[in-house]
Design a protein around this motif. Structure first.
Motif, mmCIF file in Angstrom:
data_model
loop_
_atom_site.group_PDB
_atom_site.id
_atom_site.type_symbol
_atom_site.label_atom_id
_atom_site.label_comp_id
_atom_site.label_asym_id
_atom_site.label_seq_id
_atom_site.Cartn_x
_atom_site.Cartn_y
_atom_site.Cartn_z
ATOM 1 N N GLN A 215 48.281 -74.501 -22.120
ATOM 2 C CA GLN A 215 48.881 -75.821 -22.335
ATOM 3 C C GLN A 215 50.079 -75.749 -23.273
ATOM 4 O OE1 GLN A 215 45.181 -78.118 -23.224
ATOM 5 N NE2 GLN A 215 45.956 -79.503 -21.670
ATOM 6 N N GLU A 252 49.614 -84.264 -18.965
ATOM 7 C CA GLU A 252 49.289 -83.339 -20.051
ATOM 8 C C GLU A 252 48.741 -84.088 -21.265
ATOM 9 O OE1 GLU A 252 49.650 -79.737 -20.506
ATOM 10 O OE2 GLU A 252 49.400 -80.019 -18.348
ATOM 11 N N LEU A 256 45.042 -83.522 -22.836
ATOM 12 C CA LEU A 256 44.914 -83.091 -24.230
ATOM 13 C C LEU A 256 44.118 -84.099 -25.052
ATOM 14 C CD1 LEU A 256 48.565 -81.817 -24.719
ATOM 15 C CD2 LEU A 256 46.519 -80.403 -24.997
ATOM 16 N N GLU A 275 45.304 -77.988 -29.231
ATOM 17 C CA GLU A 275 45.487 -79.249 -28.507
ATOM 18 C C GLU A 275 46.252 -80.265 -29.355
ATOM 19 O OE1 GLU A 275 42.284 -77.019 -26.649
ATOM 20 O OE2 GLU A 275 42.560 -77.670 -28.722
#
Length: 426
Positions: A215, A252, A256, A275
């Motif tokens: 990520q 996203e 998250l 995160e």
């Protein structure tokens, strides 16, 4: 035997009293006396010390003298270059995430050594060591913020090639993440499109189909491209319509938000998770885009929805994100082209009204009865009805004109509530 134990106890006590800076300096000094495997273990411990450092201690450690010391150890063969990379890349990673600089590197002999090694490797006609060149460019770019056009033409293609690897092993993912992070340090420079645009598009598109990046790596890829957009607005169609930035940013952020443990106690939140770091950087990126009015399209309402979701999830224990969400709501309100139905559909208005009507911590101690809770809910509904009535009476254009003042008022109310709860004993 008793004396030996006492000596050990004294050493342990001394070790406990040492600052992180002193720990790091001692470990650095000991590196030259370790074999290659012991060096890697020692550096692993040094990396853990780096993670624990606060900003002031961080700055006091990573000075020109420290980098010169590292250069001397490499020169004398006391530290293997691969082990030096292992330490320096972790340092560069932390510098980037903590938004700090190691200015000492710029003026050090290690900087000059790396520059020479990069040039020598690039000038080789045969048997080039691609791995060495990538490691050098990652370290060099991680510590620098000023690059000449010539250095940009060397570093950017090298790092993009490293970031284009498609294997999904953890080791490759970590390498790709580091390459994209180093690329982000070139954000203040105009880069010719032919040096990067096809490669970064391919990296983003491939991830959208196969999800091969971490990520953070995916966020870094977008950050690199968006920073190019501010220098070259011809990329707007690529960012908005081809790669669908709004859709991807919203997705996203929502993912998250769901992965963070928002109810962790304060003492458990001393160190930000990956995160949380990714969320922070997405919010910073979105703030810039709202400010420059570049990314308005039909996918925009998804971003509003994701910010409202984050706001609701974080408002009790993570005031930092609450401030950022409110700031973004305010920026959205300033937009002349923003449609009110997008704010309604995305839940921005509901989120703000919920917060204004939400009891403070003091109120919660007094308002435990169900009847009073119902009264608060009724007040919130009345305010919402008034907003809808005003919309019908004056039309959307007038509402847009007055939205900035409304959100400014909401902001003041939100900050007041935060200040009311700040000094209450747990």
């Amino acid at each position: 035997m008793i004396k030996d134990f006492r000596a050990i106890d004294k050493s342990i006590d001394k070790f406990k009293k040492m600052t992180l800076k002193e720990h790091f300096s001692e470990f650095l000094h000991e590196l030259g006396r370790c074999d290659e495997n012991a060096q890697r273990q020692k550096i692993l411990e040094m990396n853990e010390i780096i993670d624990e450092m606060e900003e002031e201690e961080f700055k006091s450690v990573f000075t020109k003298e420290m980098f010169n010391k590292m250069d001397e150890m490499i020169k004398e063969g006391e530290v293997k270059i691969e082990n030096a990379f292992y330490l320096l890349k972790h340092l560069g990673y932390c510098i980037f995430l903590k938004d700090m600089w190691a200015f000492g590197f710029w003026y050090s002999s290690l900087n000059k050594r790396f520059e020479k090694m990069i040039i020598d490797e690039c000038e080789k006609k045969e048997e080039k060591n691609d791995r060495l060149l990538v490691d050098l460019c990652e370290c060099y770019a991680s510590f620098r913020s000023n690059f000449s056009k010539e250095w940009i033409s060397i570093i950017v293609p090298c790092l993009l090639k490293a970031a284009s690897r498609k294997e999904e092993s953890k080791e490759v993912q970590k390498d790709v993440e580091m390459a994209l992070l180093a690329l982000c340090n070139t954000k203040y420079y105009l880069i010719e499109q032919e040096l990067y645009v096809n490669e970064i598009k391919e990296i983003i598109k491939y991830h959208q189909e196969h999800h091969n990046l971490t990520q953070l790596a995916y966020q870094y890829a977008w950050e690199f491209l968006i920073n190019r957009l501010f220098c070259d607005t011809s990329l707007e169609d690529v960012v908005v319509n081809e790669l669908h930035f709004s859709r991807e940013a919203a997705r996203e952020l929502e993912e998250l938000t769901r992965r963070v443990e928002w109810k962790r106690k304060k003492e458990e939140r001393r160190k930000e998770t990956k995160e949380e770091l990714a969320i922070t950087r997405w919010l910073d990126l979105l703030c810039c885009n709202f400010l420059y009015r570049l990314l308005m399209n039909e996918e925009y309402s998804g971003i509003i929805q994701s910010i409202a979701l984050l706001f609701r999830a974080s408002r009790d224990n993570y005031s930092k994100f609450g401030y950022s969400c409110f700031d973004l709501f305010e920026r959205m309100a300033i937009f002349r082209g923003l449609k009110v139905e997008d704010l309604l559909k995305g839940g921005a208005i509901d989120a703000v009204l919920e917060e204004i009507q939400r009891p403070t911590l003091n109120d919660k101690m007094r308002l435990k009865e169900k009847k009073k809770d119902e009264m608060e809910e009724e007040k919130r509904k009345k305010i919402k009805r008034k907003i809808f009535e005003r919309m019908e009476e004056e039309g959307y254009e007038d509402i847009i004109e007055s939205f900035y003042e409304r959100f400014e008022f909401f902001n003041r109310q939100y900050y007041r509530k935060l200040s009311e709860t700040k000094y209450i004993a747990p």
